[in-house]
Design a protein around this motif. Structure first.
Motif, mmCIF file in Angstrom:
data_model
loop_
_atom_site.group_PDB
_atom_site.id
_atom_site.type_symbol
_atom_site.label_atom_id
_atom_site.label_comp_id
_atom_site.label_asym_id
_atom_site.label_seq_id
_atom_site.Cartn_x
_atom_site.Cartn_y
_atom_site.Cartn_z
ATOM 1 N N ASP A 3 6.213 6.512 -18.716
ATOM 2 C CA ASP A 3 7.158 5.397 -18.761
ATOM 3 C C ASP A 3 7.789 5.139 -17.401
ATOM 4 O O ASP A 3 8.965 4.822 -17.296
ATOM 5 N N PHE A 4 6.993 5.284 -16.342
ATOM 6 C CA PHE A 4 7.518 5.057 -15.003
ATOM 7 C C PHE A 4 7.944 3.597 -14.876
ATOM 8 O O PHE A 4 7.192 2.685 -15.244
ATOM 9 N N PRO A 5 9.163 3.327 -14.378
ATOM 10 C CA PRO A 5 9.720 1.970 -14.451
ATOM 11 C C PRO A 5 9.187 0.983 -13.422
ATOM 12 O O PRO A 5 9.499 -0.204 -13.496
ATOM 13 N N PHE A 6 8.414 1.437 -12.443
ATOM 14 C CA PHE A 6 7.926 0.542 -11.401
ATOM 15 C C PHE A 6 6.400 0.457 -11.444
ATOM 16 O O PHE A 6 5.713 1.483 -11.455
ATOM 17 N N GLY A 7 5.887 -0.764 -11.433
ATOM 18 C CA GLY A 7 4.441 -0.946 -11.494
ATOM 19 C C GLY A 7 3.780 -1.056 -10.136
ATOM 20 O O GLY A 7 2.589 -0.762 -9.991
ATOM 21 N N ARG A 8 4.542 -1.481 -9.132
ATOM 22 C CA ARG A 8 3.982 -1.630 -7.784
ATOM 23 C C ARG A 8 5.023 -1.166 -6.776
ATOM 24 O O ARG A 8 6.142 -1.692 -6.726
ATOM 25 N N CYS A 9 4.655 -0.190 -5.996
ATOM 26 C CA CYS A 9 5.571 0.423 -5.024
ATOM 27 C C CYS A 9 5.030 0.214 -3.616
ATOM 28 O O CYS A 9 3.893 0.578 -3.324
ATOM 29 N N ALA A 10 5.841 -0.364 -2.747
ATOM 30 C CA ALA A 10 5.477 -0.547 -1.348
ATOM 31 C C ALA A 10 6.183 0.502 -0.505
ATOM 32 O O ALA A 10 7.416 0.588 -0.528
ATOM 33 N N VAL A 11 5.420 1.299 0.208
ATOM 34 C CA VAL A 11 5.988 2.321 1.096
ATOM 35 C C VAL A 11 5.749 1.857 2.527
ATOM 36 O O VAL A 11 4.607 1.822 3.007
ATOM 37 N N LEU A 12 6.826 1.495 3.203
ATOM 38 C CA LEU A 12 6.743 1.011 4.574
ATOM 39 C C LEU A 12 7.029 2.176 5.512
ATOM 40 O O LEU A 12 8.166 2.614 5.668
ATOM 41 N N GLY A 13 5.981 2.671 6.137
ATOM 42 C CA GLY A 13 6.059 3.877 6.957
ATOM 43 C C GLY A 13 5.409 5.018 6.202
ATOM 44 O O GLY A 13 5.971 5.525 5.239
ATOM 45 N N THR A 14 4.193 5.409 6.606
ATOM 46 C CA THR A 14 3.447 6.429 5.864
ATOM 47 C C THR A 14 3.253 7.698 6.688
ATOM 48 O O THR A 14 2.180 8.293 6.704
ATOM 49 N N GLY A 15 4.310 8.091 7.405
ATOM 50 C CA GLY A 15 4.281 9.343 8.151
ATOM 51 C C GLY A 15 4.585 10.510 7.242
ATOM 52 O O GLY A 15 4.203 10.523 6.066
ATOM 53 N N LEU A 16 5.298 11.501 7.754
ATOM 54 C CA LEU A 16 5.576 12.714 6.989
ATOM 55 C C LEU A 16 6.287 12.407 5.672
ATOM 56 O O LEU A 16 5.806 12.765 4.589
ATOM 57 N N ILE A 17 7.457 11.747 5.751
ATOM 58 C CA ILE A 17 8.248 11.514 4.541
ATOM 59 C C ILE A 17 7.631 10.409 3.687
ATOM 60 O O ILE A 17 7.395 10.589 2.482
ATOM 61 N N GLY A 18 7.349 9.252 4.285
ATOM 62 C CA GLY A 18 6.775 8.156 3.523
ATOM 63 C C GLY A 18 5.415 8.502 2.948
ATOM 64 O O GLY A 18 5.124 8.183 1.782
ATOM 65 N N GLY A 19 4.572 9.157 3.732
ATOM 66 C CA GLY A 19 3.260 9.549 3.245
ATOM 67 C C GLY A 19 3.344 10.561 2.118
ATOM 68 O O GLY A 19 2.593 10.494 1.137
ATOM 69 N N SER A 20 4.269 11.510 2.250
ATOM 70 C CA SER A 20 4.456 12.513 1.194
ATOM 71 C C SER A 20 4.953 11.852 -0.087
ATOM 72 O O SER A 20 4.497 12.172 -1.196
ATOM 73 N N LEU A 21 5.902 10.930 0.066
ATOM 74 C CA LEU A 21 6.442 10.228 -1.091
ATOM 75 C C LEU A 21 5.364 9.380 -1.765
ATOM 76 O O LEU A 21 5.217 9.368 -2.993
ATOM 77 N N ALA A 22 4.598 8.667 -0.949
ATOM 78 C CA ALA A 22 3.512 7.844 -1.500
ATOM 79 C C ALA A 22 2.504 8.704 -2.247
ATOM 80 O O ALA A 22 2.075 8.362 -3.362
ATOM 81 N N GLY A 23 2.113 9.819 -1.647
ATOM 82 C CA GLY A 23 1.146 10.697 -2.289
ATOM 83 C C GLY A 23 1.661 11.282 -3.591
ATOM 84 O O GLY A 23 0.922 11.397 -4.576
ATOM 85 N N ALA A 24 2.942 11.655 -3.610
ATOM 86 C CA ALA A 24 3.537 12.213 -4.823
ATOM 87 C C ALA A 24 3.601 11.164 -5.922
ATOM 88 O O ALA A 24 3.316 11.442 -7.094
ATOM 89 N N CYS A 32 1.602 3.255 -11.636
ATOM 90 C CA CYS A 32 2.193 2.671 -10.426
ATOM 91 C C CYS A 32 1.134 2.569 -9.330
ATOM 92 O O CYS A 32 0.453 3.551 -9.013
ATOM 93 N N THR A 33 0.994 1.378 -8.765
ATOM 94 C CA THR A 33 0.100 1.163 -7.626
ATOM 95 C C THR A 33 0.905 1.309 -6.339
ATOM 96 O O THR A 33 1.943 0.664 -6.173
ATOM 97 N N VAL A 34 0.451 2.173 -5.438
ATOM 98 C CA VAL A 34 1.183 2.461 -4.206
ATOM 99 C C VAL A 34 0.521 1.735 -3.039
ATOM 100 O O VAL A 34 -0.653 1.980 -2.719
ATOM 101 N N VAL A 35 1.279 0.842 -2.416
ATOM 102 C CA VAL A 35 0.804 0.060 -1.277
ATOM 103 C C VAL A 35 1.477 0.570 -0.007
ATOM 104 O O VAL A 35 2.704 0.760 0.013
ATOM 105 N N GLY A 36 0.715 0.809 1.037
ATOM 106 C CA GLY A 36 1.275 1.323 2.280
ATOM 107 C C GLY A 36 1.227 0.319 3.402
ATOM 108 O O GLY A 36 0.344 -0.538 3.465
ATOM 109 N N PHE A 37 2.219 0.424 4.296
ATOM 110 C CA PHE A 37 2.194 -0.355 5.535
ATOM 111 C C PHE A 37 2.630 0.541 6.679
ATOM 112 O O PHE A 37 3.610 1.293 6.579
ATOM 113 N N ASP A 38 1.890 0.460 7.781
ATOM 114 C CA ASP A 38 2.215 1.229 8.985
ATOM 115 C C ASP A 38 1.311 0.707 10.096
ATOM 116 O O ASP A 38 0.593 -0.279 9.909
ATOM 117 N N ARG A 39 1.317 1.374 11.236
ATOM 118 C CA ARG A 39 0.352 1.058 12.274
ATOM 119 C C ARG A 39 -1.056 1.286 11.725
ATOM 120 O O ARG A 39 -1.258 2.155 10.868
#
Length: 365
Positions: A3-24, A32-39
């Motif tokens: 019952d996760f409340p978010f269907g689409r999550c955008a993670v802006l910055g996929t370094g240590l913290i953002g990447g770890s959060l996105a992966g988790a 939930c679909t995880v979309v990333g943005f970074d260099r």
């Protein structure tokens, strides 16, 4: 979770913290679909490592259709990203961040983000000694405190949604006001960093032989003095007021100790020691906190060739990675003691079992 409340999550910055959060989130937030943005090269690596489901070519494209937006940039970049991001945010979206200073970020969000979105500040109390997407780890937040800083106007649905995010990544939600968060981290993270730097400088400049005698406890006490200044520059600027308050309060306490020593007031000093011991005993042992934990053990070895190989071999066979090895002391004909450092409590406990089973005297440090 189902019952996760978010269907689409955008993670802006996929370094240590953002990447770890996105992966988790990708592993544990069902549906939930995880979309990333970074260099581009960072984003490519995040995709290669399976941390994200989709790549976005721009911030606007990343947040298009997203009902959760995570700003995982450094604090200054978070502030500068909000205004250009604002027109692209979906109505009803929840926007959060991971910055270690909260009041300034919350104030900025109140000023520039549209009324049809909710900003809820966040600060996961986890980190690692290396940065970047290759250091990202979906289990980084396991057992960590994850501070959320709602304000009076924050809808309860947004708070509940972010609680689900925090729990999905394995952390424990802690709710504070932005002001309380900044005040607390100034005392238990920012002040200790400055003290460690000052203690090392004081020892190094006071006597040529000081550092040679300052191993052991002094090394452990000042471990965080190795942190690069680039990680702290924005913190000292963004949380200046709270840090100055913490320094002033600590200075008063240090002056009180100075008077106690000058007057030979051993009773007062004994009371301080007892109070500190009691307070330290209440520190949670299993939970991660603001500062990187130390997971060390000592191992006694005989005075014979190949002793280091003898302790490293069973660890390698058990696939236990050793972060650092330090020879503490050695005596010809008797043997010596090594200190081994590991990246997690789990690795330390496994190492202790392996080494003791191999016949060594290994103890948690």
């Amino acid at each position: 979770m189902t019952d996760f409340p978010f269907g689409r999550c955008a993670v802006l910055g996929t370094g240590l913290i953002g990447g770890s959060l996105a992966g988790a989130l990708r592993q544990h937030a069902s549906g939930c679909t995880v979309v990333g943005f970074d260099r581009s090269h960072v984003l490519e690596r995040a995709e290669e490592r399976g941390l994200i489901d989709e790549k976005a070519a721009s911030m606007g494209a990343a947040v298009d259709g997203a009902d959760l937006v995570v700003l995982a940039f450094p604090p200054a970049k978070i502030a500068s990203a909000m205004e250009p991001l604002a027109p692209h945010l979906n109505e009803g979206a929840v926007v959060t961040d991971v910055a270690s200073v909260k009041q300034a970020v919350v104030d900025q969000a109140q000023e520039v983000l549209p009324e049809h979105v909710t900003f809820l500040g966040g600060h996961p109390m986890a980190g690692a000694e290396t940065a970047g997407v290759d250091a990202a780890d979906p289990i980084l937040f396991e057992n960590a405190a994850y501070v959320l800083t709602p304000i009076d106007e924050t809808p309860s649905e947004a708070v509940e949604g972010m609680h689900a995010v925090v729990e999905a990544v394995g952390a424990t939600p802690v709710t504070l006001t932005p002001e309380a968060h900044d005040r607390i981290v100034a005392r238990v993270s920012h002040l200790p960093q400055l003290l460690a730097v000052t203690l090392v400088q004081h020892a190094a400049e006071s006597d040529d032989d000081a550092l040679a005698l300052a191993a052991g406890g002094f090394r452990d006490l000042t471990r965080i003095a190795e942190s690069p200044f680039d990680l702290w520059r924005e913190i000292f600027v963004g949380n200046q007021g709270s840090i100055l308050d913490a320094l002033a309060d600590f200075t008063r306490r240090l002056q009180r100790v100075q008077r106690q020593v000058a007057m030979g007031d051993m009773e007062a000093l004994e009371d301080d020691f007892a109070a500190a011991q009691d307070a330290r005993a209440r520190l949670p042992e299993e939970a991660a906190g603001l500062m990187q934990s130390v997971h060390d053990c000592t191992v006694r070895v005989p005075d014979e060739a190949g002793a280091l190989h003898a302790i490293s071999k069973p660890l390698a066979e058990a696939k236990v990675s050793v972060r650092n090895i330090e020879l503490l002391r050695v005596r010809d004909g008797t043997g010596g003691t090594f200190r081994l450092s590991f990246r997690s409590r789990e690795a330390l406990h496994t190492a202790l079992d392996v080494l003791n089973a191999a016949g060594f005297d290994a103890q948690a440090a």
